[in-house]
Structure formats: C-alpha cells, structure tokens
Design a protein around this motif. Sequence first.
Motif, PDB file in Angstrom:
ATOM      1  N   ASN A 149       0.775  -1.235   0.000  1.00 10.59           N
ATOM      2  CA  ASN A 149       0.000   0.000   0.000  1.00 10.59           C
ATOM      3  C   ASN A 149       0.812   1.295   0.000  1.00 10.59           C
ATOM      4  O   ASN A 149       0.250   2.374   0.105  1.00 10.59           O
ATOM      5  CB  ASN A 149      -0.979   0.005   1.188  1.00 10.59           C
ATOM      6  CG  ASN A 149      -0.279  -0.226   2.509  1.00 10.59           C
ATOM      7  OD1 ASN A 149       0.920  -0.042   2.624  1.00 10.59           O
ATOM      8  ND2 ASN A 149      -1.042  -0.640   3.505  1.00 10.59           N
ATOM      9  N   THR A 150       2.136   1.195  -0.136  1.00 13.01           N
ATOM     10  CA  THR A 150       2.965   2.391  -0.255  1.00 13.01           C
ATOM     11  C   THR A 150       3.657   2.307  -1.602  1.00 13.01           C
ATOM     12  O   THR A 150       4.344   1.312  -1.874  1.00 13.01           O
ATOM     13  CB  THR A 150       4.028   2.431   0.868  1.00 13.01           C
ATOM     14  OG1 THR A 150       3.352   2.296   2.112  1.00 13.01           O
ATOM     15  CG2 THR A 150       4.816   3.724   0.845  1.00 13.01           C
ATOM     16  N   ILE A 151       3.496   3.336  -2.424  1.00 14.35           N
ATOM     17  CA  ILE A 151       3.947   3.231  -3.812  1.00 14.35           C
ATOM     18  C   ILE A 151       5.434   2.945  -3.924  1.00 14.35           C
ATOM     19  O   ILE A 151       5.849   2.120  -4.740  1.00 14.35           O
ATOM     20  CB  ILE A 151       3.550   4.482  -4.647  1.00 14.35           C
ATOM     21  CG1 ILE A 151       3.801   4.225  -6.138  1.00 14.35           C
ATOM     22  CG2 ILE A 151       4.271   5.715  -4.192  1.00 14.35           C
ATOM     23  CD1 ILE A 151       3.010   3.111  -6.734  1.00 14.35           C
ATOM     24  N   ARG A 152       6.265   3.567  -3.100  1.00 17.11           N
ATOM     25  CA  ARG A 152       7.708   3.369  -3.208  1.00 17.11           C
ATOM     26  C   ARG A 152       8.088   1.911  -2.900  1.00 17.11           C
ATOM     27  O   ARG A 152       8.860   1.293  -3.630  1.00 17.11           O
ATOM     28  CB  ARG A 152       8.438   4.322  -2.265  1.00 17.11           C
ATOM     29  CG  ARG A 152       9.940   4.327  -2.509  1.00 17.11           C
ATOM     30  CD  ARG A 152      10.656   5.290  -1.590  1.00 17.11           C
ATOM     31  NE  ARG A 152      10.390   6.665  -1.965  1.00 17.11           N
ATOM     32  CZ  ARG A 152      10.911   7.719  -1.337  1.00 17.11           C
ATOM     33  NH1 ARG A 152      11.705   7.536  -0.295  1.00 17.11           N
ATOM     34  NH2 ARG A 152      10.646   8.941  -1.740  1.00 17.11           N
ATOM     35  N   ALA A 153       7.541   1.392  -1.834  1.00 14.22           N
ATOM     36  CA  ALA A 153       7.839   0.002  -1.448  1.00 14.22           C
ATOM     37  C   ALA A 153       7.207  -0.984  -2.436  1.00 14.22           C
ATOM     38  O   ALA A 153       7.820  -1.983  -2.822  1.00 14.22           O
ATOM     39  CB  ALA A 153       7.332  -0.270  -0.042  1.00 14.22           C
ATOM     40  N   ALA A 154       5.983  -0.677  -2.855  1.00 12.68           N
ATOM     41  CA  ALA A 154       5.260  -1.573  -3.768  1.00 12.68           C
ATOM     42  C   ALA A 154       5.958  -1.663  -5.117  1.00 12.68           C
ATOM     43  O   ALA A 154       6.063  -2.742  -5.700  1.00 12.68           O
ATOM     44  CB  ALA A 154       3.826  -1.101  -3.941  1.00 12.68           C
ATOM     45  N   LYS A 155       6.436  -0.523  -5.597  1.00 12.33           N
ATOM     46  CA  LYS A 155       7.080  -0.483  -6.906  1.00 12.33           C
ATOM     47  C   LYS A 155       8.310  -1.380  -6.944  1.00 12.33           C
ATOM     48  O   LYS A 155       8.491  -2.173  -7.871  1.00 12.33           O
ATOM     49  CB  LYS A 155       7.485   0.960  -7.214  1.00 12.33           C
ATOM     50  CG  LYS A 155       7.594   1.288  -8.666  1.00 12.33           C
ATOM     51  CD  LYS A 155       7.846   2.770  -8.806  1.00 12.33           C
ATOM     52  CE  LYS A 155       7.615   3.240 -10.224  1.00 12.33           C
ATOM     53  NZ  LYS A 155       7.839   4.667 -10.364  1.00 12.33           N
ATOM     54  N   SER A 156       9.162  -1.274  -5.916  1.00  8.29           N
ATOM     55  CA  SER A 156      10.378  -2.098  -5.899  1.00  8.29           C
ATOM     56  C   SER A 156      10.039  -3.575  -5.694  1.00  8.29           C
ATOM     57  O   SER A 156      10.673  -4.455  -6.279  1.00  8.29           O
ATOM     58  CB  SER A 156      11.349  -1.614  -4.826  1.00  8.29           C
ATOM     59  OG  SER A 156      10.802  -1.806  -3.556  1.00  8.29           O
ATOM     60  N   ALA A 157       9.015  -3.846  -4.877  1.00  5.67           N
ATOM     61  CA  ALA A 157       8.616  -5.235  -4.630  1.00  5.67           C
ATOM     62  C   ALA A 157       8.052  -5.873  -5.900  1.00  5.67           C
ATOM     63  O   ALA A 157       8.353  -7.030  -6.211  1.00  5.67           O
ATOM     64  CB  ALA A 157       7.587  -5.289  -3.514  1.00  5.67           C
TER      65      ALA A 157
END
Length: 119
Positions: free
Chosen positions: A30-38
Amino acid sequence: MSRVKRGVTSHAKHKKVFKAAKGFYGRRKNTIRAAKSAVERSMQYNYRDRKIKKRNFRALWIQRINAGVRELGMTYGRFIDGLGKAGIEVDRKVLSDIAIHEPATLKVLVEKAQAALAA
C-alpha cells in the motif's frame, strides 16, 4: 502555454502497481515506493522461474519414466537410446503419463526398445 495537471496519469500508474502488489505483506502492498520495488523484483523472479519451471518438469518426467522402466528391468538411458534406435518418437511428457497410467503400454515400448538395442 496552458497548465497540464498530471494527477490522472500518476494515479493510473500507481493503481497498476498496487494491483500487481495485491497480496503482498505490510507496506509493500500500500505504499507506492515500497510496492514499486517489490513488484519489480517479483517480475524478475517471475521471468527467471518460468525458465526454471521447464527444467523442473523435464526432470520430473525423467524420474517418472525411470521409475516405470526400472520395474521392467531397464534403465532410463538405455530405454531412451532403444526408442531412438527403434524409430519411436515420443516426448518425455507423454512417456511419463504412459508410465503412470498405462503400464501395459510402457511394457510394449520397453520390449521394442530392447529389441532395437539387441539388433
């Protein structure tokens, strides 16, 4: 020059990433920065494992054929060699299925392979 608002575009991009991150644990979903890398990392694993999956299945088919053929007194390598010399072209996926579900058919194939090796 007129002003360009880009909220719609970035929202659509984020939505795409969050959809791909569905089911992830914690901030990764649910956090774009973390989600994007994941999501990026998951796609790398996805690409790699599509190749590995093919190797794993081939290995499984070979083990199944070997188990079925050894019951009939032959090894996998000799069996495949015999089939080649007999001119029988059956792929390993089908041979594996035959070994599991149709032992009588496998026995016939083993006999033909042995005959071709003897000749």
